[in-house]
Design a protein around this motif. Structure first.
Motif, PDB file in Angstrom:
ATOM      1  N   ASN A 186    -144.157 106.719  38.875  1.00 50.90           N
ATOM      2  CA  ASN A 186    -144.298 106.018  37.758  1.00 50.90           C
ATOM      3  C   ASN A 186    -145.373 106.648  37.035  1.00 50.90           C
ATOM      4  N   THR A 192    -145.099 110.335  35.802  1.00 49.34           N
ATOM      5  CA  THR A 192    -144.543 110.316  34.699  1.00 49.34           C
ATOM      6  C   THR A 192    -145.322 109.750  33.396  1.00 49.34           C
ATOM      7  N   VAL A 245    -145.069 107.627  28.726  1.00 43.57           N
ATOM      8  CA  VAL A 245    -144.203 106.577  28.833  1.00 43.57           C
ATOM      9  C   VAL A 245    -144.174 105.741  30.157  1.00 43.57           C
ATOM     10  N   SER A 254    -142.859 103.047  32.898  1.00 44.42           N
ATOM     11  CA  SER A 254    -141.873 102.286  33.318  1.00 44.42           C
ATOM     12  C   SER A 254    -141.958 102.084  34.572  1.00 44.42           C
ATOM     13  N   SER A 275    -139.409 104.394  37.156  1.00 44.22           N
ATOM     14  CA  SER A 275    -138.936 105.677  36.656  1.00 44.22           C
ATOM     15  C   SER A 275    -138.128 106.521  37.375  1.00 44.22           C
ATOM     16  N   SER A 291    -137.511 111.704  35.641  1.00 43.87           N
ATOM     17  CA  SER A 291    -138.947 111.551  34.865  1.00 43.87           C
ATOM     18  C   SER A 291    -138.671 112.269  33.622  1.00 43.87           C
ATOM     19  N   PHE A 298    -137.786 110.203  30.518  1.00 39.37           N
ATOM     20  CA  PHE A 298    -139.018 109.423  29.639  1.00 39.37           C
ATOM     21  C   PHE A 298    -139.693 110.353  28.692  1.00 39.37           C
ATOM     22  N   LEU A 338    -137.103 101.714  24.241  1.00 40.66           N
ATOM     23  CA  LEU A 338    -136.832 101.595  25.761  1.00 40.66           C
ATOM     24  C   LEU A 338    -137.067 100.114  26.045  1.00 40.66           C
ATOM     25  N   GLU A 362    -136.316  97.581  29.779  1.00 43.17           N
ATOM     26  CA  GLU A 362    -135.966  97.446  31.206  1.00 43.17           C
ATOM     27  C   GLU A 362    -135.718  96.228  31.514  1.00 43.17           C
TER      28      GLU A 362
END
Lengths: 234, 125
Positions: free
Chosen positions: A143, A146, A152, A154, A157, A183, A186, A196, A198
């Motif tokens: 994460n 990424t 970005v 997340s 990820s 990844s 993203f 985006l 989640e």
């Protein structure tokens, strides 16, 4: 263009030698969702050498077969291309190893149907019950990587359960062949300014899915590939 | 180690290797894998190398340009740089070829889709 009641949904399942789980996964995936007029389950057998394709053939699903194993990114790319050609309004990616709960498909699809997002990631780390600690550490590491590469953030990820709107489908261009595709999504989300969100999902960890899943060791390879895609490719 | 009246063994090895490489180029010219221009290029390259090997102190000017003391150091430095660049080029090329293969596999797969079931629900809630 979107008229709520006639949306077409594709559930893409990349599978490489998953004969042990694919049958059960296909059986349990729901086919009816609110506001969805057509659901198509698409199995992409990525050069499987076992019974994966044969099992999928027997089930009532669309089967796309790669002649050679190209990796997760290659298989997902094929799924995206298929969905674009067939004019799907929404695409869901779902793992074939049985780690996702089919009940989680609707929570991931819903924000797309109601135009709240272009991309929805089902995050296993919002509620990481039953996940081994070393997995949590590995995912957090990726994460962070990424986020550093693609700006970005997340919480998961590397999740395999994701949903994409038509807009996202048309804009996302997958270059990666292997695991680093998770990844790379993203990168595309950031670059193409896609919205985006989640949602929390459960993860079902069995010995089998742990063995099939990503190893922390893979992270190094992923970093090298991401570095390449970020700075040298295109 | 010097033999044959003060000629370093490495120079002999290098000369033999260069002659071998040159012979490959000539053979490939006769089998039409190389054209005349390419043959001339490789001939000049390898013959030039052989001549250079026997001129003492020829790398010293390179060392001076790079700010190094000895010609050998400069050669090592340039050799490593060249190898790094070569491996980078190979990496890029391999990656691009992987992508090409994926494109090909994808095109084939999408041509032969077994679209057995289209589950349609006219009205669903």
């Amino acid at each position: 263009m979107y008229s709520g009641a006639t949306m077409k949904l594709a559930i893409i399942i990349p599978a490489y030698n998953e004969e042990k789980t694919i049958g059960q996964v296909l059986k349990t995936i729901p086919r009816r969702f609110p506001k969805i007029s057509q659901t198509e389950i698409v199995v992409i057998s990525d050069g499987s050498t076992d019974q994966t394709a044969a099992i999928a053939k027997k089930a009532r699903v669309t089967l796309i077969e790669h002649d050679l194993n190209r990796g997760l990114g290659g298989a997902l790319g094929t799924g995206f291309e298929y969905a674009r050609r067939q004019n799907f309004d929404c695409l869901v990616t779902f793992d074939a190893d049985g780690q996702h709960d089919p009940e989680d498909i609707w929570p991931v699809v819903r924000p797309i149907i109601y135009h709240q997002a272009d991309v929805v990631i089902g995050s296993r780390l919002k509620n990481p019950q039953g996940m081994p600690w070393y997995r949590i550490v590995g995912i957090w590491g990726l994460n962070i990587i990424t986020a550093i590469f693609f700006w970005v953030w997340s919480t998961d990820s590397q999740s395999g359960l994701r949903a994409f709107s038509r807009k996202a489908l048309e804009k996302i261009d997958i270059q990666s062949n292997k695991m680093e595709v998770s990844s790379e999504f993203f990168y595309e989300i950031g670059r193409k300014e896609l919205k985006l969100i989640e949602v929390p999902i459960k993860s079902i960890y069995t010995d089998y899915s742990l063995k099939k899943g990503q190893k922390n060791f893979n992270a190094l390879r992923i970093i090298a590939k991401l570095f390449y895609h970020r700075f040298f490719s295109r | 180690m010097n033999i044959l009246g003060g000629v370093a063994l490495i120079k002999i090895f290098f000369t033999l290797f260069a002659l071998f490489a040159l012979s490959r180029a000539v053979i490939r010219f006769y089998t039409k894998d190389l054209n005349l221009k390419e043959l001339i290029f490789w001939s000049i390259l390898w013959l030039g190398m052989i001549i250079l090997v026997f001129i003492p102190g020829k790398t010293n000017f390179l060392a001076k340009i790079l700010g190094m003391e000895r010609g050998n150091d400069a050669m090592f430095f340039l050799g490593i740089v060249a190898l790094f660049y070569a491996s980078y080029r190979l990496y890029v090329k391999a990656n691009e070829q992987e992508k090409e293969i994926t494109r090909l596999v994808r095109a084939l797969a999408l041509k032969n889709v077994k679209r057995k079931s289209k589950i349609k629900y006219q009205k669903s809630k």
